[in-house]
Design an enzyme around this catalytic site. Sequence first.
Site, short mmCIF file in Angstrom:
data_model
loop_
_atom_site.label_atom_id
_atom_site.label_comp_id
_atom_site.label_asym_id
_atom_site.label_seq_id
_atom_site.Cartn_x
_atom_site.Cartn_y
_atom_site.Cartn_z
N HIS A 267 0.83 -1.50 -0.08
CA HIS A 267 0.08 -0.01 0.05
C HIS A 267 0.91 1.37 0.00
CE1 HIS A 267 -3.69 2.22 0.80
NE2 HIS A 267 -2.78 3.18 1.46
N CYS A 268 0.88 2.01 -1.06
CA CYS A 268 1.66 3.07 -1.30
C CYS A 268 1.15 4.33 -0.78
CB CYS A 268 2.04 3.26 -2.62
SG CYS A 268 3.11 4.76 -2.96
N VAL A 269 1.55 5.00 0.25
CA VAL A 269 1.03 6.08 0.95
C VAL A 269 0.98 7.41 -0.11
CG1 VAL A 269 1.38 5.52 3.31
CG2 VAL A 269 3.20 7.07 1.91
N ASN A 272 -1.81 7.05 -2.19
CA ASN A 272 -3.03 6.60 -1.36
C ASN A 272 -3.92 5.49 -1.96
OD1 ASN A 272 -4.75 6.98 1.03
ND2 ASN A 272 -6.06 8.24 -0.22
N SER A 273 -3.32 4.54 -2.31
CA SER A 273 -3.79 3.22 -3.05
C SER A 273 -2.71 2.13 -2.81
CB SER A 273 -4.12 3.51 -4.37
OG SER A 273 -4.67 2.42 -5.14
#
Length: 414
Positions: A267-269, A272-273
């Site tokens: 999950h890549c901040v 945001n997905s």
Amino acid sequence: MEEPLCCCEYVDRRGRRNHLAACCCDCRELDEGCDRWLTCRSLPPGALERIADDVADRCRVPWFAGAVKINVSLVPPLVLLPVFLHVAALHFLLGLVVLTSLPVVVLWYYYLTHRRKERTLFFLSLGLFSLGYMYYVFLQEVVPRGQVGHSQVVLLTSGLVLMLAALSRAKKDPGYLPIPAGDAKSLHQDFPNKNLRGSSNGLHGVATAGAVSGRAVNGEAKGYSRALAEGPEGVRKDWCAKCQLVRPARAGHCRLCGRCVRRLDHHCVWINSCVGEQNHQAFILALSFFMLTSVYGITLTLDTVCRGRTLFVALFYCPGAYSDYSSALSFTCVWYCAIVTAGMGYILLIQLLNISYNVTEREARLALRDNTGRRLLGGLVIDTGQYNRGFLCNWGHFLSLGSPPPLRSAEDIV
């Protein structure tokens, strides 16, 4: 029949009709917190969370069908980044302090949100606004000096547009597994913050719901799944207790998104997905375009501010950088871009190595937890050995992600 809301009215989180003009009225939680602070008394449990919920619920702007809530995590980058960069441009020592503290603050906020398993738009807002503000400074402070040609501006702009296009594609469906119709309503109730509303109460609900199922490993809790029968290739499929479905090989459940994703990487901040089967290629493409565009912009700026010096020499030794405020601001922005580029370059390097060994970030973390993987290249990559088929085959598999499986002829089936 209830009257429609005017542009300045809204329904608050308690279901009451309210007005923007009364945003500072009836703040019982805030009043009690201030009274306790002034009298040196400790706050009761959950008081800060309730205050944050009230503040977030009242941060709204007028709109046609009623006041619209603003996500408070969007605001700090828009305000603080220009202020910090302009302060850093005042003196060399101020620049050293600001540029050293900024990464520390960002990493601390990432650790805080990651530990609490909260979704936030802070990092996406910071990334997009940093791109826009750096481009604005480049056009306002660097281009008017006459050292940058029109073709170079067009090339830099094209790289920025391509990067944003790839980022837009990476923001789309990462490969969510379809939810059974009977469980869609219950899943929505468990994750009321799916669309990331401004209330931090919804964020806390996600963290609380996920914490009940067990301790998370890379966004997935141990209690979320159990192994089922092995597939035709000896790969075990898992049952996700949260989504109530059977996950195919390499799929994983993301506690932040509340969904199972095909070939979940992480999950890549910054977007945001999740990064999964459907958007992994676009994610790598966005990182690559960012690296090329950022390095090119840094080179053009240093050639203008510190003329006659090579890139690395100018980055560390540029005597005339603080001779005027315009040069100081440009040089400060160069160093800010260099720090961000170094961080994104490390992420891109890890991603390319993982692709070369056909391992996802989630699989690497699980292998480290279970002590089933081998550390290679000084620990930069964890080889699980389960899907590694060689460099060329691994990259061929990655480039074919998201494409429909090849049709098998009747002769092959027989």
